[in-house]
Design a protein around this motif. Structure first.
Motif, PDB file in Angstrom:
ATOM      1  N   ARG A 147       0.861  -1.190   0.000  1.00  0.00           N
ATOM      2  CA  ARG A 147       0.000   0.000   0.000  1.00  0.00           C
ATOM      3  C   ARG A 147       0.894   1.235   0.000  1.00  0.00           C
ATOM      4  O   ARG A 147       2.092   1.141  -0.279  1.00  0.00           O
ATOM      5  N   ASP A 148       0.334   2.403   0.323  1.00  0.00           N
ATOM      6  CA  ASP A 148       1.125   3.630   0.433  1.00  0.00           C
ATOM      7  C   ASP A 148       1.156   4.056   1.896  1.00  0.00           C
ATOM      8  O   ASP A 148       0.151   4.440   2.463  1.00  0.00           O
ATOM      9  N   LEU A 149       2.311   3.957   2.498  1.00  0.00           N
ATOM     10  CA  LEU A 149       2.507   4.379   3.881  1.00  0.00           C
ATOM     11  C   LEU A 149       3.506   5.534   3.914  1.00  0.00           C
ATOM     12  O   LEU A 149       4.139   5.847   2.909  1.00  0.00           O
ATOM     13  N   SER A 150       3.644   6.132   5.056  1.00  0.00           N
ATOM     14  CA  SER A 150       4.616   7.202   5.229  1.00  0.00           C
ATOM     15  C   SER A 150       6.011   6.613   5.368  1.00  0.00           C
ATOM     16  O   SER A 150       6.325   5.966   6.372  1.00  0.00           O
ATOM     17  N   ALA A 151       6.839   6.833   4.361  1.00  0.00           N
ATOM     18  CA  ALA A 151       8.214   6.337   4.426  1.00  0.00           C
ATOM     19  C   ALA A 151       8.966   6.982   5.579  1.00  0.00           C
ATOM     20  O   ALA A 151       9.841   6.360   6.196  1.00  0.00           O
ATOM     21  N   ARG A 152       8.637   8.238   5.872  1.00  0.00           N
ATOM     22  CA  ARG A 152       9.302   8.929   6.976  1.00  0.00           C
ATOM     23  C   ARG A 152       9.009   8.250   8.306  1.00  0.00           C
ATOM     24  O   ARG A 152       9.898   8.061   9.140  1.00  0.00           O
ATOM     25  N   LYS A 153       7.748   7.888   8.519  1.00  0.00           N
ATOM     26  CA  LYS A 153       7.398   7.224   9.779  1.00  0.00           C
ATOM     27  C   LYS A 153       7.979   5.813   9.840  1.00  0.00           C
ATOM     28  O   LYS A 153       8.469   5.379  10.890  1.00  0.00           O
ATOM     29  N   LEU A 154       7.915   5.093   8.735  1.00  0.00           N
ATOM     30  CA  LEU A 154       8.493   3.749   8.720  1.00  0.00           C
ATOM     31  C   LEU A 154       9.979   3.788   9.044  1.00  0.00           C
ATOM     32  O   LEU A 154      10.501   2.949   9.784  1.00  0.00           O
ATOM     33  N   ASN A 155      10.667   4.782   8.483  1.00  0.00           N
ATOM     34  CA  ASN A 155      12.097   4.923   8.759  1.00  0.00           C
ATOM     35  C   ASN A 155      12.337   5.412  10.183  1.00  0.00           C
ATOM     36  O   ASN A 155      13.244   4.931  10.874  1.00  0.00           O
ATOM     37  N   PHE A 156      11.515   6.347  10.631  1.00  0.00           N
ATOM     38  CA  PHE A 156      11.662   6.914  11.975  1.00  0.00           C
ATOM     39  C   PHE A 156      11.572   5.830  13.039  1.00  0.00           C
ATOM     40  O   PHE A 156      12.338   5.817  14.007  1.00  0.00           O
TER      41      PHE A 156
END
Length: 467
Positions: free
Chosen positions: A116-125
């Motif tokens: 799906r489309d998730l927040s890459a920033r949050k996943l990385n954070f």
């Protein structure tokens, strides 16, 4: 300055995480024998269940196709009984997805792949996903460069957070027949600016026939947030400066844009172009109204077109995609939002997940989903833009310029770089709350000022200067 946000701090503040950890805690199943993967480059070994979570789009046939394809792939490769396939709604229940993923990671039981489309920033954070840079590099050799929208949002701190699966058309949809009969068209530039669009929407509206030109809400929703943000930016306003450190929302340009948008709903001159109850709509309401022939212009992902074409709804044949209208400064800011494959850190079946991802990117599978979701799914990789299933698709070709625009549009963060702070502003519905206050009678400049102050605090919470 407020205290900077840390992974530990956010994790401790995320409500429900402890309970979610307990819910998913348990033993790890023993390794199973390796199974051969048809049509892929590596042998996958499965441990316990192969857990796949898919997106849920407003296109049931798209969702059903993806589930069927994954199930058949698993059965063909001898792991059908190990497949644990769910959609995001079933996977989450009432949980926030990032809380759920943190809980699973803490319990050493992350799923294997999410689509799906998730927040890459949050996943990385929160350190939730594997670095897929090597995967993307290998795929670029096969399929060419990735669309700029993917690079803008998912190449974070020098690494790829997800593997692009496909891109998605979207922005603004127009009933060419309704507008054409009133003398308006794409060729004449009728939808080039917000002013010309509004006049056209008013001219084609027929309330007595239950038809309204303007089909967009400012209600607290994804669609509403997008509209308010877009008008703000096209009029020259911006959330932050070029450094991404200071909030700049309170400006004459933002005030002008918000006044213009408020007039669409408050000025009696435009009352006939707006459907009754439009500012109580949710994210499905405009889709339903457009496909029912009630509205002539709206903003949405390409599911609205693909659903019409798949169902044989005649609205699909008289619908065209147009770019975002320009404001008084001549700005046209827009980008794309692909779907991705995320390999979760600590999962047991990375090789199998990568094999499935590779299979779904083959020409056969890309062609199939391009046709199931005709006009919605567009390629995320350069090679497939020359595929006949794409070049024959007028919607896809109209969207190609957006998919490859340079520099990539940064969305709500524009003019600054993407950041956790800017995403938090978006997630907090600051823009629709601001517009709700204006429509409720608050002076425009005061509503913008108060939204600006709210954004400053959010930025400070994430360690930014804010002001």
């Amino acid at each position: 300055m407020g205290a900077a946000v840390t992974r530990r701090g956010l994790l401790s503040r995320a409500s429900g995480v402890a309970g979610a950890v307990a819910a998913v805690a348990g033993g790890i199943a023993p390794n199973l024998a390796g199974v051969a993967q048809a049509g892929v480059s590596a042998l996958a070994k499965v441990s316990g269940k192969f857990q796949v979570v898919t997106m849920v789009d407003w296109h049931p046939e798209h969702n059903a196709f993806l589930k069927k394809t994954i199930t058949e792939w698993a059965e063909t490769n001898g792991i059908g009984s190990q497949l644990d396939l769910s959609d995001v709604a079933g996977f989450l229940g009432s949980s926030d997805i990032y809380q759920k993923l943190q809980a699973q990671k803490a319990a050493n039981q992350p799923v294997d792949i999410i689509m799906r489309d998730l927040s890459a920033r949050k996943l990385n954070f929160f350190d939730l996903t594997r670095d897929v840079s090597n995967n993307v590099k290998a795929l670029e050799i096969k399929y060419g460069a990735v669309n700029t929208g993917a690079r803008a949002s998912h190449f974070v701190e020098g690494k790829w957070i997800g593997v692009p699966y496909y891109d998605r058309s979207g922005n603004y949809w127009v009933r060419e027949d309704k507008f054409g009969s009133a003398g308006f068209s794409i060729e004449k530039g009728s939808f080039e600016t917000w002013d010309s669009l509004r006049e056209a929407c008013l001219a084609v509206s027929r309330p007595s026939e239950n038809f309204y030109g303007w089909g967009m809400t400012t209600n607290r929703s994804g669609d509403g947030e997008s509209l308010v943000q877009t008008v703000m930016q096209q009029f020259g306003g911006a959330l932050a400066d070029e450094t991404g450190e200071k909030v700049t929302l309170y400006s004459p340009e933002t005030i002008d844009g918000m006044q213009w948008l408020a007039d669409c709903y408050l000025d009696r001159k435009y009352q006939d172009m707006v459907p009754p109850g439009v500012n109580a709509w949710n994210d499905l309401s405009n889709n339903e109204a457009y496909l029912a022939g009630v509205i002539g212009f709206t903003s949405n992902a390409g599911t609205i077109f693909a659903k019409a074409k798949f169902d044989g709804n005649p609205v699909g044949d008289v619908t065209m995609l147009v770019p975002v209208p320009m404001g008084p400064l001549g700005l046209r800011l827009q980008g794309s939002a692909p779907h991705y494959h995320y390999y979760m850190k600590g999962s047991q079946n990375y090789e199998t997940a990568a094999s499935l991802s590779e299979y779904l990117l083959t020409e056969q599978q890309q062609s199939a989903i391009l046709n199931i979701s005709f006009g919605y799914v567009v390629p995320a990789w350069a090679k497939y833009w020359d595929h006949p299933d794409v070049t024959r698709n007028r919607i896809a070709m109209a969207f190609k310029k957006v998919a490859f625009n340079e520099p990539p549009f940064q969305g709500i963060a524009w003019r600054g770089p993407l950041s956790e702070a800017s995403e938090a502003v978006n997630d907090s519905n600051v823009m629709t709350d601001m517009m709700g206050e204006i429509l409720g009678g608050k002076r425009v400049d005061l509503a913008v000022r108060d939204a600006h102050l709210r954004c400053i605090q959010i930025y400070k919470d994430f360690g930014k200067k804010g002001e």
